[in-house]
Design an enzyme around this catalytic site. Structure first.
Site: not given
Length: 157
Positions: A141, A154
């Protein structure tokens, strides 16, 4: 060494989204595809869809954080297709919480799926990839480089 045809790819997180689209693209390009994910039903549906469109695919339900299940997925691929040319590590979760609210359990779950899962599949597939001069693709990501507030486990912010 003569490379057997077709080329073969393992795609983790194949049931939906990027993994599903990647499996379709690889099948269109002539790859036999092993579909790996935790949920059997969508994997089976995708395998059927790929085969109905002229591709070759198997569904291999597995939790990539389990060494045994990851090994079983790699073994099933080699047994079915004779080797591995590409591994696409796409399995991942995005869990959001500010650092003060993040639990150790959620933190560790995210790391197990997003990092350890990719490590296990790659390590297990590596002898086959070396043999066939294959490649590893790790899907990540933008949050790995451009963090968003509240995404403690994350990203880096």
């Amino acid at each position: 060494m003569t490379r057997p045809d077709p080329k073969c790819a393992i795609v983790t997180g194949a049931a939906t989204g990027i993994g599903r689209a990647t499996a379709h693209a690889l099948a269109r390009d002539g790859y036999a595809v092993t579909l790996v994910g935790r949920r059997a039903e969508p994997l089976e549906q995708l395998a059927t869809e790929l085969r109905d469109n002229g591709g070759d695919a198997i569904a291999t339900p597995a939790d990539v954080t389990s060494p045994q299940e990851a090994a079983d997925a790699v073994d099933a691929t080699v047994k079915q297709f004779g080797g591995i040319d590409v591994v696409v590590n796409n399995a991942g979760v995005g869990d959001s919480a500010p650092l003060l609210d993040e639990s150790l359990e959620r933190w560790e779950k995210t790391l197990r799926i997003n990092l350890t899962g990719a490590f296990l599949i790659t390590q297990l597939a590596l002898p086959h990839l070396i043999e066939r001069r294959g490649a590893v693709v790790n899907v990540a990501s933008i949050n790995g480089v451009l963090a968003g507030s509240g995404w403690t486990s994350y990203s880096r912010r």
